[in-house]
Design an enzyme around this catalytic site. Structure first.
Site, PDB file in Angstrom:
ATOM      1  N   TYR A   1     -10.324   5.035 -11.899  1.00  0.00           N
ATOM      2  CA  TYR A   1      -9.789   5.508 -10.729  1.00  0.00           C
ATOM      3  C   TYR A   1      -9.602   7.151 -10.972  1.00  0.00           C
ATOM      4  CZ  TYR A   1      -8.279   0.708 -10.219  1.00  0.00           C
ATOM      5  OH  TYR A   1      -8.231  -0.763 -10.224  1.00  0.00           O
TER       6      TYR A   1
ATOM      7  N   TYR B   1      -0.075  -2.079 -12.326  1.00  0.00           N
ATOM      8  CA  TYR B   1      -1.699  -2.177 -12.619  1.00  0.00           C
ATOM      9  C   TYR B   1      -1.915  -1.567 -13.959  1.00  0.00           C
ATOM     10  CZ  TYR B   1      -1.439  -3.084  -7.439  1.00  0.00           C
ATOM     11  OH  TYR B   1      -1.255  -3.559  -6.217  1.00  0.00           O
TER      12      TYR B   1
ATOM     13  N   CYS C   1     -13.569   3.123 -28.606  1.00  0.00           N
ATOM     14  CA  CYS C   1     -14.788   3.547 -29.124  1.00  0.00           C
ATOM     15  C   CYS C   1     -15.773   3.780 -27.985  1.00  0.00           C
ATOM     16  CB  CYS C   1     -15.510   2.272 -30.283  1.00  0.00           C
ATOM     17  SG  CYS C   1     -16.703   3.488 -30.946  1.00  0.00           S
ATOM     18  N   GLU C   2     -15.275   4.609 -27.065  1.00  0.00           N
ATOM     19  CA  GLU C   2     -16.054   5.237 -25.888  1.00  0.00           C
ATOM     20  C   GLU C   2     -15.511   6.514 -25.312  1.00  0.00           C
ATOM     21  OE1 GLU C   2     -16.062   1.634 -23.337  1.00  0.00           O
ATOM     22  OE2 GLU C   2     -15.950   3.248 -22.051  1.00  0.00           O
TER      23      GLU C   2
ATOM     24  N   GLY D   1       0.710  -1.304   0.186  1.00  0.00           N
ATOM     25  CA  GLY D   1       0.081  -0.102   0.223  1.00  0.00           C
ATOM     26  C   GLY D   1       0.650   1.444   0.010  1.00  0.00           C
TER      27      GLY D   1
ATOM     28  N   GLU E   1       3.641  -6.647   1.756  1.00  0.00           N
ATOM     29  CA  GLU E   1       3.678  -7.029   0.235  1.00  0.00           C
ATOM     30  C   GLU E   1       3.524  -5.777  -0.619  1.00  0.00           C
ATOM     31  OE1 GLU E   1       0.805 -10.922   1.218  1.00  0.00           O
ATOM     32  OE2 GLU E   1      -0.227  -8.844   1.235  1.00  0.00           O
TER      33      GLU E   1
ATOM     34  N   ARG F   1       2.749  -1.886  -6.105  1.00  0.00           N
ATOM     35  CA  ARG F   1       3.017  -0.719  -6.762  1.00  0.00           C
ATOM     36  C   ARG F   1       4.525   0.063  -6.441  1.00  0.00           C
ATOM     37  NH1 ARG F   1      -1.314   2.484  -8.026  1.00  0.00           N
ATOM     38  NH2 ARG F   1      -2.615   1.521  -6.409  1.00  0.00           N
TER      39      ARG F   1
HETATM   40  N1  LLP Z   1      -1.395  -7.314  -0.600  1.00  0.00           N
HETATM   41  C1  LLP Z   1      -2.783  -7.271  -0.819  1.00  0.00           C
HETATM   42  C2  LLP Z   1      -3.421  -8.160   0.062  1.00  0.00           C
HETATM   43  C3  LLP Z   1      -3.396  -6.456  -1.772  1.00  0.00           C
HETATM   44  O1  LLP Z   1      -4.615  -6.601  -2.137  1.00  0.00           O
HETATM   45  C4  LLP Z   1      -2.794  -5.551  -2.576  1.00  0.00           C
HETATM   46  C5  LLP Z   1      -3.146  -4.944  -3.496  1.00  0.00           C
HETATM   47  C6  LLP Z   1      -1.304  -5.400  -2.362  1.00  0.00           C
HETATM   48  C7  LLP Z   1      -0.653  -6.497  -1.353  1.00  0.00           C
HETATM   49  C8  LLP Z   1      -0.463  -4.571  -2.890  1.00  0.00           C
HETATM   50  O2  LLP Z   1      -0.636  -3.079  -2.845  1.00  0.00           O
HETATM   51  P1  LLP Z   1       0.136  -2.214  -3.305  1.00  0.00           P
HETATM   52  O3  LLP Z   1       1.640  -2.007  -2.651  1.00  0.00           O
HETATM   53  O4  LLP Z   1       0.516  -2.303  -4.613  1.00  0.00           O
HETATM   54  O5  LLP Z   1      -0.581  -0.907  -3.229  1.00  0.00           O
HETATM   55  N2  LLP Z   1      -5.666  -1.850  -9.405  1.00  0.00           N
HETATM   56  C9  LLP Z   1      -5.588  -0.781  -8.278  1.00  0.00           C
HETATM   57  C10 LLP Z   1      -4.903  -1.353  -7.246  1.00  0.00           C
HETATM   58  C11 LLP Z   1      -5.535  -2.418  -6.718  1.00  0.00           C
HETATM   59  C12 LLP Z   1      -4.802  -3.072  -5.351  1.00  0.00           C
HETATM   60  C13 LLP Z   1      -5.234  -4.390  -4.963  1.00  0.00           C
HETATM   61  N3  LLP Z   1      -4.407  -4.885  -3.978  1.00  0.00           N
HETATM   62  C14 LLP Z   1      -4.888   0.399  -8.920  1.00  0.00           C
HETATM   63  O6  LLP Z   1      -4.592   0.364 -10.138  1.00  0.00           O
HETATM   64  O7  LLP Z   1      -4.604   1.325  -8.508  1.00  0.00           O
END
Ligand code: LLP
Length: 431
Positions: free
Chosen positions: A334, A390, A361-362, A248, A290, A293
């Protein structure tokens, strides 16, 4: 520029990791994603070193591969000695194909099918991250059939609001993910798990959301989780050995956002953990994080060729590119921030305000609105920065547009890591 791996050369072209992006676009065509491998490795090492230093030597990052899943990234993860977070049998398959040792993996998801559970157990997944009670029953049954005891951790919702986009907030009590501490259901789940013969409960997981710049919610979540672990020791005599804090941490997409110091963030979280561990007298669990991003996002940019431009008198201007929501749906989904520049004319005055439109096409197929770039001409190369997370992993074939190629760059040389989809790929499953 936004990140130190981006520079401008003597031709006024944008470079990533020292390589001219306009030359890459000419050679490999567009849309094209370009990844700086050193940056990915650097990001892994920042986490790995900071976690070992502040949380303890047994602590490690498990890359959230939903951010970017392909054989290349699992090979890098393997070489860097980190773990992975996987969320489907498809990600697991890809990791196995890359030769990744999945005993260092955490299998997530709020709806693992029996197939997922069987496939995971057969291939030696390290831990399932249990989301709900019905899943527990399936893991217990399938592990029993296979004659093994499957290690798991349970995903909890600590009830923390991290103030990010609603679609990527996950830690609140009424989330589709995990089991709530507040309602008492978490403790019921713990008791139930401990009574199962074919499951070993190793600890807990929480993930509060994504693209978060404030450290406070992470510290609060860590404190709450340790408090909960110590309450279980008092009430049930059960002591968790793993605490997985999810991902996150925010990433800088635009100048107005800060570039976070992840080492310092991890240090601050560790202070909360250590204080709470000391106060409650429990054994400090092994800490996993974890990041997704923040490992891959800033390693990458996407190159497009500008096609039509449109100046609607009295309204706004559009510049259309040869990609869009099929390769990057994040603005459509988003309203995500991105920095966009004209890679072929970086030194020209950026005084043309326009909306960058995709080719689908949108009307919602936009990559950004109100950006300032030099007035583009047909054929100019446009770059969207910080697209490593992502983007490819959320890409589709909408409008039957083939997915782009992905290049890696190492030691100043480029190589293909994912080839461009062909028209034949588009129809390969059509009967
Ligand atoms: N762990 C779990 C259980 C998660 O659900 C996620 C992300 C992460 C770790 C990794 O989070 P990060 O470090 O990447 O913030 N598609 C969306 C983001 C969805 C995140 C889903 N879970 C976007 O493009 O912003």
């Amino acid at each position: 520029m936004l990140h130190e791996n981006l520079t401008i050369n003597e031709k006024g072209h944008l470079c990533i990791a020292g390589v001219d992006t306009v030359c890459l676009a000419e050679k490999y065509k567009t849309p094209l994603m370009v990844m700086d491998e050193e940056r990915i490795r650097r990001n892994f090492r920042v986490y790995k070193n900071a976690m070992a230093k502040h949380f303890g030597q047994d602590s490690f990052p498990a890359f959230a591969s939903k951010a970017f899943s392909c054989k290349y990234i699992y090979r890098i993860a393997k070489e860097e000695g980190v773990g992975i977070d996987i969320v489907s049998s498809g990600e697991l398959y890809t990791a196995l194909e890359a030769g990744f040792d999945v005993s260092k993996s955490f299998f997530h998801g709020n709806n693992k099918t029996d197939f997922d559970i069987e496939y995971g157990i057969e291939n030696g997944v390290g831990h399932f991250v249990v989301d709900n009670m019905t899943e527990l029953d399936s893991i217990d049954r399938i592990a029993g059939e296979k004659g093994i005891v499957q290690p798991v951790i349970i995903r909890l919702t600590p009830g923390i609001d991290p103030h990010t986009h609603a679609a990527i907030t996950t830690g609140q009590v009424d989330s589709k993910f995990g089991i709530a501490i507040e309602t008492g259901q978490a403790t019921e789940a713990v008791k139930y798990t401990l009574s199962r013969k074919n499951i070993r409960l190793d600890g807990f997981h929480c993930h509060i959301g994504s693209q978060i710049f404030d450290i406070k919610p992470f510290c609060d979540a860590a404190k709450l989780m340790i408090e909960y672990i110590s309450s279980l020791k008092r009430e049930l005599g059960y002591e968790a050995s793993i605490l997985n804090l999810g991902g996150g941490f925010g990433v800088r997409y635009i100048e107005a956002q800060p570039e976070l110091d992840y080492d310092e963030f991890i240090r601050l979280v560790s202070v909360y953990i250590d204080n709470e561990v000391k106060a409650s007298g429990i054994k400090k669990p092994q800490i996993i994080m974890e990041p997704g991003r923040s490992i891959v996002a800033d390693s990458c940019l996407t190159l497009y060729t500008v096609g039509g431009t449109k100046e609607i008198s009295g309204f706004k201007n559009y510049a259309s590119i040869d990609g869009g929501m099929p390769d990057n749906p994040r603005y459509a989904l988003y309203q995500a921030d991105y920095t966009i520049c004209l890679a072929s004319r970086m030194n020209d005055k950026a005084d043309f305000e326009c909306t960058i439109a995709g080719r689908c096409c949108e009307s919602g197929d936009l990559l950004q609105e109100g950006v300032l770039i030099p007035k583009p001409q047909r054929g100019d190369i446009l770059a969207v920065l910080v697209t490593g997370a992502y983007n490819y992993s959320m890409a589709s074939n909408y409008n039957r547009i083939p997915r782009p190629a992905v290049l890696g760059i190492k030691d100043g040389k480029e190589f293909e890591v994912i080839r461009r989809e062909t028209f034949a790929d588009l129809v390969k499953n059509d009967i």
